[in-house]
Design an enzyme around this catalytic site. Structure first.
Site, PDB file in Angstrom:
ATOM      1  N   ASP A  47       0.865  -1.165   0.000  1.00  0.00           N
ATOM      2  CA  ASP A  47       0.000   0.000   0.000  1.00  0.00           C
ATOM      3  C   ASP A  47       0.910   1.225   0.000  1.00  0.00           C
ATOM      4  O   ASP A  47       2.089   1.137   0.352  1.00  0.00           O
ATOM      5  CB  ASP A  47      -0.898  -0.027   1.241  1.00  0.00           C
ATOM      6  CG  ASP A  47      -1.848   1.152   1.313  1.00  0.00           C
ATOM      7  OD1 ASP A  47      -2.365   1.565   0.259  1.00  0.00           O
ATOM      8  OD2 ASP A  47      -2.062   1.668   2.420  1.00  0.00           O
ATOM      9  N   ASP A  81      -0.166   5.005   0.934  1.00  0.00           N
ATOM     10  CA  ASP A  81      -0.410   5.988   1.989  1.00  0.00           C
ATOM     11  C   ASP A  81      -0.305   5.330   3.364  1.00  0.00           C
ATOM     12  O   ASP A  81      -1.044   4.403   3.675  1.00  0.00           O
ATOM     13  CB  ASP A  81      -1.801   6.592   1.822  1.00  0.00           C
ATOM     14  CG  ASP A  81      -1.976   7.297   0.480  1.00  0.00           C
ATOM     15  OD1 ASP A  81      -0.966   7.754  -0.072  1.00  0.00           O
ATOM     16  OD2 ASP A  81      -3.119   7.374  -0.005  1.00  0.00           O
TER      17      ASP A  81
END
Length: 249
Positions: A24, A26
């Site tokens: 991922d 963020d």
């Protein structure tokens, strides 16, 4: 490593044993979650919005899903609208587009840098020849990677733009991670997922990946474990060899 949520001293993780790593963005590679939180907070300032709202209703989800789920938590229903809606407050899409404009204002003004432990992990993976990809719900992944100087690090980016183009279900569905593994040319059963959101670790668990590492940036160790994380760290730095760690121990 144990899975009881109380451990802190992790040995180096054997990244080389795996075919690839899906990150991922963020909150895992870059601290963009802080910018997102700021933008969401401004967007929903009239709703007694708190950080807990971000973690419970928004974190890790596609933008319009986050808008819809937060509004539902307040008993508010708006027309869905269209992704082409101008930024505003008359529809789910208009609110989502307004949030995106707020996010980009902060990103352009302040820039972004990767977490040192994540940067060091990417350096190690490059040396080991283990391929990595980004799988993010955000439609801003490409500009964030550019702002962080990481564009050349990832040949495969499955983000909110890709998801919309090919009709992928958002996290906690595993679709984005499975597409990331496919485009990276790796077997999910031999691949690592790295996530900081409960919806993201749930996606990794549902996709049959070898390991789903939870990075606790505020979601909570217990919540990440309960939603499917194999184990949880506070920072990827903890999984590096001692001579590569960027934080004091």
């Amino acid at each position: 490593m144990t899975d009881d949520g109380d451990d802190r001293g992790h040995p180096p993780f054997e990244w080389a044993r795996h075919a690839g790593v899906l990150f991922d963005l963020d909150g895992v590679i870059t601290p963009t979650a802080r910018i997102h939180e700021h933008a969401w907070g401004e967007l929903f300032s009239g709703f007694d919005y708190t950080e807990r709202d971000y973690l419970e209703h928004i974190d890790g989800k596609p933008r319009y899903d986050g808008v819809r789920d937060f509004l539902a938590s307040r008993g508010v229903t708006l027309p869905e609208g269209s992704p082409d809606d101008a930024p505003g407050d008359g529809s789910v899409c208009a609110l989502g587009n307004r949030k995106n404009a707020l996010f980009n204002e902060v990103l352009d003004r302040d820039g972004i840098a990767p977490y040192p432990g994540s940067q060091a992990t990417l350096d190690l993976l490059a040396e080991l020849g283990v391929p990595a990809a980004i799988v993010s719900s955000s439609k801003n992944a490409v500009p964030v990677l550019a702002a962080a100087g990481l564009t050349e690090r990832f040949e495969v980016v499955v983000d909110g733009v890709v998801a919309a183009d090919v009709g992928l279900a958002g996290k906690p569905a595993p679709d984005g991670y499975l597409l990331g593994a496919e485009r990276l040319g790796v077997d999910p059963a031999a691949t690592v997922v790295v996530e900081d959101a409960v919806s993201g670790v749930a996606a990794g668990a549902r996709g049959g990946f070898a390991v789903t590492i939870g990075v606790d940036r505020g979601a909570g160790r217990r919540a990440l474990l309960d939603h499917g994380a194999t184990f949880v760290v506070d920072d990827l730095d903890e999984l590096l060899p001692a001579d590569r760690r960027t934080r004091a121990t």
